[in-house]
Design an enzyme around this catalytic site. Structure first.
Site, short mmCIF file in Angstrom:
data_model
loop_
_atom_site.label_atom_id
_atom_site.label_comp_id
_atom_site.label_asym_id
_atom_site.label_seq_id
_atom_site.Cartn_x
_atom_site.Cartn_y
_atom_site.Cartn_z
N GLU A 268 0.88 -1.17 0.00
CA GLU A 268 0.00 0.00 0.00
C GLU A 268 0.91 1.21 0.00
O GLU A 268 1.55 1.52 1.01
CB GLU A 268 -0.92 -0.04 1.23
CG GLU A 268 -2.10 0.90 1.12
CD GLU A 268 -1.79 2.27 1.67
OE1 GLU A 268 -1.53 3.18 0.85
OE2 GLU A 268 -1.81 2.44 2.89
N LEU A 269 0.98 1.90 -1.15
CA LEU A 269 2.06 2.86 -1.39
C LEU A 269 1.53 4.29 -1.56
O LEU A 269 0.44 4.61 -1.13
CB LEU A 269 2.87 2.40 -2.59
CG LEU A 269 3.39 0.95 -2.52
CD1 LEU A 269 4.13 0.56 -3.78
CD2 LEU A 269 4.27 0.75 -1.28
N CYS A 302 -1.78 9.20 2.50
CA CYS A 302 -1.53 8.91 1.09
C CYS A 302 -2.74 9.22 0.21
O CYS A 302 -2.59 9.33 -1.01
CB CYS A 302 -1.10 7.45 0.91
SG CYS A 302 -2.14 6.27 1.74
N GLU A 395 4.28 13.38 -4.49
CA GLU A 395 3.36 13.33 -3.37
C GLU A 395 3.74 14.39 -2.35
O GLU A 395 4.90 14.45 -1.90
CB GLU A 395 3.38 11.94 -2.71
CG GLU A 395 2.40 11.78 -1.58
CD GLU A 395 2.33 10.35 -1.08
OE1 GLU A 395 1.29 9.99 -0.49
OE2 GLU A 395 3.30 9.60 -1.27
#
Length: 494
Positions: A268-269, A302, A395
């Protein structure tokens, strides 16, 4: 390493607030104080950091071997027993919400309000996992539908994959760990948990919580440390699956190391989440939701709202509305119950995020509210961010919301898909046709209609595409990922 001497007690919630002595690591359900002691800085504590014991390669090997020895006991547990352990663990955490929330504030810097919410989500996740234990069942396989299967009966069962290595990120230290531990217990797998080296404290309570709830002590270890611990977990022969939450760059390294040994991975990035706002959207709802979704947990999520892709006819108005909503949110001491937006986890993160804001402004973006002032970053809304800006590709992981205009839906989809990521997305529109067109066109693991990318119900399937990950979390999905489907056939009497 372990001997017959009485080990120190497992750390409970009260130990997280005393600040006395180093906190241990946990090997096979036993607290261990032997090892190197590392001080971890706090983004919210006026008294500085805390000390924690780090694992080395020998400790990791012992923990993995101990976990492997517990595989049979875990697999033999009935679904009912596993569900009961999960429910008791949920009750344990629920009874200590305030201690755990304060510990999370001191570790991460997010507000007390957000930290309480994180613990409450942990409770809900464990309860959902208990419900999900009974959902994973086998099926009949119609092998007699092909000639070779005539006269045979076949069905499938699900079995635990084996020892799970769970590596969690820093932004939700307890919740990310709970998702992985709950999946492992639900599947019947021993678990080796490595918290982020930035946030190793609150997670330690999980050892006491699950052991006192009936999980075999040998089947839980919490291995504090840095990248060397993660590497050792990926390469240990006893580990069958690696579940990781963190950056895409580190996730790629995890996948490479685990892949050398043909281990399964769940990753899970990162993300650069987009929320598309159509010309017919409810702008009050969209503005309020985007402001909250971009600043919750100080933007350290995220799926935080990073890019708001708005129809050109409403982009300026929407940016102004979002700016007003963000400016009205209370910032300050994260331990103050009235604070909504707390701190980023470190001064280095403040400098990094501020650099992204400065870069966007240098490429023509307008600061609607916030910005960088005297080296300090305030929660920020930007309008007119252009493609050359790093913010369009990278990000942010901070309280920054960028509003980008579009002219038609094809352009909106192209903008949403223009990054390497694809975790979650949001869409605001009054048109079901527009909603379905965007839901199908955007490349992501999920699309939320009339909500932002930041929505997550902890019991839903959760995971991304492209550089945002492999596999799914959420209790039912995690239990499936941590299980192996086995087919059993019978030759029937003639």
């Amino acid at each position: 390493m372990l001997d017959d001497a009485t080990p120190p007690p497992l750390p409970g919630p009260s130990a997280l607030r005393t600040g006395a002595g180093p906190l241990p690591l946990v090997v096979g359900g036993r607290a261990v104080l032997d090892g190197s002691v590392v001080e971890v800085a706090s983004p919210a504590s006026p008294t500085g950091g805390r000390d924690v014991v780090h694992a080395d390669a020998a400790v990791v090997a012992e923990a993995a071997s101990t976990a492997d020895g517990a595989r049979a006991a875990c697999a033999a547990m009935s679904r009912r027993e596993r569900a009961q352990i999960l429910r008791r663990t949920a009750a344990y955490l629920e009874s200590h919400i305030e201690d755990l929330a304060v510990s999370l504030v001191l570790e991460v810097g997010k507000s007390l309000r957000d930290s309480r919410g994180e613990v409450q989500r942990c409770v809900a996740t464990l309860e959902a996992a208990a419900d999900a234990v009974a959902e994973l069942g086998g099926r009949e396989v119609p092998v007699d539908a092909v000639p070779v299967g005539a006269g045979r009966l076949a069905f499938t069962t699900w079995e635990p994959v084996g020892v799970v290595a769970a590596i969690a990120g820093f932004n939700f230290p307890l919740l990310l760990a709970v998702h992985k531990v709950a999946g492992a217990i639900g599947a019947g797998c021993p678990v080796l948990l490595k918290p982020s080296e930035r946030t190793p404290f609150t997670t330690l309570v999980l050892a006491e919580a699950v052991v006192t709830s009936g999980w075999p002590p040998a089947a839980i270890s919490i291995l504090n440390g840095g990248p060397d611990v993660a590497t050792a977990l990926c390469e240990d022969p006893h580990v069958r699956l690696v579940s990781f939450t963190g950056s895409s760059a580190i996730g790629a390294k995890i996948a490479e190391r685990a892949g050398r040994h043909l281990k399964r991975v769940v990753l899970e990035l990162g993300s650069n989440a987009a929320t598309i706002v159509a010309h017919d959207a409810d702008l009050s709802l969209a503005a309020r939701s985007c402001a909250t979704g971009g600043t919750a947990s100080t933007g350290q999520s995220c799926i935080s709202v990073q890019r708001v892709i708005a129809h050109r006819s409403i982009a300026d108005d929407l940016a102004r509305r979002i700016g007003e909503e963000v400016a009205a949110l209370t910032t300050g001491d994260p331990l103050d119950p009235d604070t909504v937006i707390g701190n980023l986890i470190s001064p280095a993160e403040v400098r990094r995020v501020a650099g992204l804001v400065d870069d966007a402004v240098a490429h023509g973006a307008e600061v609607v509210t916030g910005g960088v002032d005297g080296g300090k970053l305030r929660p920020t809304v930007l309008l007119g961010v252009t493609a050359p800006a790093r913010l369009c590709r990278e990000e942010v992981f901070g309280p920054v919301i960028a509003v980008l205009p579009y002219d038609d839906l094809d352009e909106a989809v192209d903008l949403a898909n223009s990054t390497p990521y694809g975790l979650m997305a949001g869409v605001f529109t009054a048109s079901i046709d527009t909603a379905l067109r965007l839901a199908r066109g955007v490349e992501s693991g999920g699309v939320h209609i009339n909500d932002t990318s930041n929505f997550r119900a902890d019991n839903m399937p959760y995971g991304g595409v492209k550089s945002s990950g492999i596999g799914k979390e959420g209790p039912a999905s995690a239990i499936r990922e941590m299980s192996v489907e086995k087919v059993i056939t019978f030759r029937l009497p003639a």
